[in-house]
Design an enzyme around this catalytic site. Structure first.
Site, mmCIF file in Angstrom:
data_model
loop_
_atom_site.group_PDB
_atom_site.id
_atom_site.type_symbol
_atom_site.label_atom_id
_atom_site.label_comp_id
_atom_site.label_asym_id
_atom_site.label_seq_id
_atom_site.Cartn_x
_atom_site.Cartn_y
_atom_site.Cartn_z
ATOM 1 C CG ASP A 48 -1.958 1.000 1.300
ATOM 2 O OD1 ASP A 48 -2.418 1.405 0.217
ATOM 3 O OD2 ASP A 48 -2.364 1.393 2.410
ATOM 4 C CD GLU A 63 -3.379 8.188 -4.919
ATOM 5 O OE1 GLU A 63 -3.176 7.147 -4.279
ATOM 6 O OE2 GLU A 63 -3.700 9.274 -4.400
ATOM 7 N N GLY A 89 -8.944 5.708 1.175
ATOM 8 C CA GLY A 89 -9.601 6.573 2.154
ATOM 9 C C GLY A 89 -11.081 6.286 2.268
ATOM 10 C CB ILE A 101 -11.307 -0.776 4.844
ATOM 11 C CG1 ILE A 101 -12.436 -0.463 3.838
ATOM 12 C CG2 ILE A 101 -11.813 -0.632 6.291
ATOM 13 C CD1 ILE A 101 -13.515 -1.513 3.747
ATOM 14 C CG ASP A 102 -5.342 1.194 8.134
ATOM 15 O OD1 ASP A 102 -5.602 0.437 9.095
ATOM 16 O OD2 ASP A 102 -4.225 1.725 8.002
ATOM 17 C CB SER A 103 -9.614 4.854 9.522
ATOM 18 O OG SER A 103 -8.525 5.578 9.007
#
Ligand code: G3H
Ligand code: 13P
Ligand code: ZN
Length: 311
Positions: free
Chosen positions: A82, A134, A214, A257-259
């Site tokens: 990532d 990106e 995000g 998805i991390d947070s």
């Protein structure tokens, strides 16, 4: 089953109108919680490692933990870097067994982003590894770099065809209003995504997999538990789930998805210590943390990504 590539996963996801969850992993409990959920839902998975995760847990430990998860679950799992920021970091992950890497040149000029991304693609493809590039720049916090709202920029649909053609990337992360971290919108601000940009990108790149970074929803339940048990998180706001479902039904094939994982884990640990302040065995507080990760990921697979039953 060995680690798999993202290529086939994305082809099926595009055609099927769903997205694959790309979950950030940092330790054993996170990997177990995610993969146990995916096994119960029979879902394909991307497990992704940031350079910060690699520094924290060590490349070899993370690869071996993911291999153990594949052995335990039999699921198709891709291992992805990532936000790789240099050719050397991407090369090290390719040489070290990852099946997919992201080279994030979004903070460079368009030309320099193309040159760096092309260099990674040439090495990766020669080793059978897929590459995510990106274009556009998300706001928020990424590996201790805080991108302010004024430095963030939406993806310009006029640039995407040239970028994909000149670099040869296999998927493209775009900026349509999501951002990293738990504070995505200001208090009182109505969450909005630029679906018009996503539609334009889809028109210019028919059939090509798009990635959404995000994309945590910052689930209020977990923020409330954290704050009810000694935490101090002011006005944390994420991406509404219906918007993510809409993106997944369009060209978005990978949702990062991390947070939300961090919040689920922290909520369990804070709640545990509030109820059992005398505990000091890590297994006592890491068990509910792992269970919360599992519950959260099952919810995402079924209600947000729509990839349950697709392994
Ligand atoms: O986009 C960033 C991910 O949430 C990874 O965060 O760099 O703190 O591991 P990290
Ligand atoms: P969140 O901070 O919204 O979870 O985003 C994670 C991400 O984009 C990892 O690359
Ligand atoms: Zn990201």
């Amino acid at each position: 089953m060995p680690l798999v590539s993202t290529k086939e996963m994305f082809e099926k996801a595009y055609k099927g109108g769903y997205a694959i969850g790309a979950f950030n992993v940092n330790n054993m409990e996170i990997i177990q919680g995610i993969t146990e959920a995916a096994k119960e839902e029979n879902a394909p998975l991307i497990l992704q490692v940031s350079s910060g995760a690699r520094k924290y847990a060590n490349h070899t430990y993370l690869v071996k933990l993911v291999e153990a998860a594949i052995q335990e679950t039999g699921l198709p799992i891709a291992l992805h870097l990532d936000h790789g920021d240099t050719f050397e970091l991407c090369k090290s992950c390719i040489d070290g067994g990852f099946t997919s890497v992201m080279i994030d040149g979004s903070h460079h000029s368009f030309e320099d982003n193309i040159a760096l991304t092309r260099q990674v693609v040439e090495y990766a493809h020669a080793h059978g590894v897929a590459v995510e590039g990106e274009l556009g720049r998300l706001a928020g916090i990424e590996d201790a770099v805080n991108v302010s709202d004024k430095d963030a920029s939406y993806t310009d649909p006029d640039q995407v065809q040239e970028f994909v053609e000149k670099t040869g990337v296999d998927s493209l992360a775009i900026a349509i209003g999501t951002s990293h971290g738990a504070y995505k919108f200001k208090p009182g601000q109505k969450p909005q995504l630029r679906f018009d940009i996503l539609e334009e990108v889809e028109k210019r790149l028919p059939g090509f997999p798009i990635v959404l970074h995000g994309a945590s929803s910052v689930i209020p339940k977990y923020v409330d538990i954290i704050n009810a048990n000694g935490g101090r998180m002011p006005d944390a706001i994420g991406i509404p789930e219906d918007m993510l479902r809409k993106a997944a039904s369009m060209a978005v094939c990978k949702i990062n998805i991390d947070s939300d994982l961090r919040l689920a884990m922290t909520a369990a640990i804070r709640e545990h210590f509030a109820q059992c302040p005398e505990h000091f065995d890590p297994r006592q507080y890491l068990s509910p943390a792992r269970a919360n990760i599992k519950e959260l990921v099952k919810h995402k697979l079924v209600n947000v990504l729509g990839c349950n039953g697709k392994a």
